[in-house]
Design a protein around this motif. Structure first.
Motif, PDB file in Angstrom:
ATOM      1  N   PHE A 122       1.501  21.382 -19.907  1.00  0.00           N
ATOM      2  CA  PHE A 122       1.564  21.751 -18.494  1.00  0.00           C
ATOM      3  C   PHE A 122       0.361  22.589 -18.080  1.00  0.00           C
ATOM      4  O   PHE A 122      -0.253  22.331 -17.035  1.00  0.00           O
ATOM      5  CB  PHE A 122       2.857  22.518 -18.193  1.00  0.00           C
ATOM      6  CG  PHE A 122       2.919  23.002 -16.773  1.00  0.00           C
ATOM      7  CD1 PHE A 122       3.190  22.109 -15.743  1.00  0.00           C
ATOM      8  CD2 PHE A 122       2.675  24.325 -16.449  1.00  0.00           C
ATOM      9  CE1 PHE A 122       3.215  22.536 -14.413  1.00  0.00           C
ATOM     10  CE2 PHE A 122       2.706  24.754 -15.138  1.00  0.00           C
ATOM     11  CZ  PHE A 122       2.982  23.861 -14.120  1.00  0.00           C
ATOM     12  N   LEU A 179       4.835  19.493  -9.889  1.00  0.00           N
ATOM     13  CA  LEU A 179       5.691  19.736 -11.049  1.00  0.00           C
ATOM     14  C   LEU A 179       6.615  18.549 -11.303  1.00  0.00           C
ATOM     15  O   LEU A 179       6.837  18.156 -12.463  1.00  0.00           O
ATOM     16  CB  LEU A 179       6.512  21.010 -10.833  1.00  0.00           C
ATOM     17  CG  LEU A 179       7.471  21.408 -11.957  1.00  0.00           C
ATOM     18  CD1 LEU A 179       6.741  21.525 -13.292  1.00  0.00           C
ATOM     19  CD2 LEU A 179       8.182  22.711 -11.611  1.00  0.00           C
ATOM     20  N   ILE A 238      13.679  18.255 -10.371  1.00  0.00           N
ATOM     21  CA  ILE A 238      12.954  19.036 -11.374  1.00  0.00           C
ATOM     22  C   ILE A 238      13.926  19.534 -12.442  1.00  0.00           C
ATOM     23  O   ILE A 238      13.653  19.454 -13.650  1.00  0.00           O
ATOM     24  CB  ILE A 238      12.211  20.215 -10.711  1.00  0.00           C
ATOM     25  CG1 ILE A 238      10.993  19.691  -9.938  1.00  0.00           C
ATOM     26  CG2 ILE A 238      11.772  21.247 -11.753  1.00  0.00           C
ATOM     27  CD1 ILE A 238      10.341  20.732  -9.049  1.00  0.00           C
TER      28      ILE A 238
END
Length: 273
Positions: free
Chosen positions: A113, A163, A250
């Motif tokens: 990430f 994200l 998410i």
């Protein structure tokens, strides 16, 4: 003199590594800019031709001005959130490179990430350069524009889109534990997601039934939803609902990716690296 703890944070260093990798080949910046603008110009002229030949003021729920802004911002958003690391993850799994992360105090998810975020920090400057030029050209040529309020609403939706797209591809990359050569599968799935996210055309092009079905999937909230925020087609309540759905997906993908990766790591055998 006190040391800055961030200087010694391993994930800050990974973030900087992602930035450095992006800046290593400067010619690549200009190639990225060219490869971004050329398809975008094709989209703009396509919609000008479609509206011109139809004689309609609105198509698929958009005026010509709204559609041109949609085309530009969909291309921008698609590039801003684009992944690509799934091929690197597949190589780590296939060649055994993942093994070193399993024995070191570095969480592979966090490593991927922060490296992804670092690369995006550099890419964004190049992409926004092209976007500003295109939007300025459209504004001068045809009076196409949008309000600062809509742009701010778009910026609110962008972190969730980034994200969410990362998690989609990180979860899919776990399939490399079961498929020896996953490149072809990733390429096919990327094309499907590219269309289902609304990057090519607004999802309204598929009709009400299919469009409603696609709106239930996470992909619509990576491009279609943020871009509709900047075109002014969403009010405050719809923006809030969309951000809530981004958060929902998410959370779902965080759980799903954890399940997939735990199952994959249990069958992982390092034969290289």
């Amino acid at each position: 003199m006190r040391n800055n703890p961030l200087e010694h944070n391993k994930y800050v260093k990974v973030f900087l590594l992602g930035m450095q990798n992006e800046m290593e080949y400067r010619t690549n910046y200009w190639l990225q800019l060219f490869s971004f603008i050329l398809p975008l110009m094709t989209q703009v002229f396509l919609w000008l031709a479609v509206f011109g030949s139809s004689g309609e003021r609105r198509l698929l729920g958009y005026s010509l001005e709204e559609m041109l802004v949609y085309a530009v911002m969909a291309a921008v958003t698609g590039r801003l959130i684009a992944a690509g690391f799934e091929y690197e993850i597949a190589a780590d799994i296939k060649e055994g490179g993942l093994g070193k992360f399993l024995v070191q105090p570095v969480h592979y998810f966090a490593y991927r990430f922060f490296r992804f975020a670092g690369a995006k920090a550099v890419q964004s400057a190049v992409i926004w350069m092209g976007a500003v030029c295109m939007l300025a050209g459209l504004s001068l040529w045809g009076g196409t524009g949008f309000s600062m309020t809509h742009l701010l609403l778009y910026m609110l939706t962008l972190p969730g889109a980034l994200l969410l797209n990362f998690l989609v591809y990180y979860t899919l990359s776990g399939m490399a534990f079961w498929i020896t050569e996953a490149t072809g599968l990733f390429y096919t799935l990327s094309l499907v997601i590219y269309v289902a996210s609304g990057t090519v055309f607004p999802l309204t092009i598929f009709g009400e039934a299919v469009g409603r079905l696609l709106s239930l999937l996470p992909f619509a909230y990576t491009v279609f939803f943020p871009v509709n925020a900047v075109t002014g087609k969403l009010n405050g309540s719809l923006i809030a609902a969309g951000i809530g759905l981004q958060a929902f997906w998410i959370a779902v993908l965080l759980i799903l990716s954890r399940v997939v990766w735990r199952a994959g790591v249990r069958r992982f055998v390092s034969v290289g690296g």
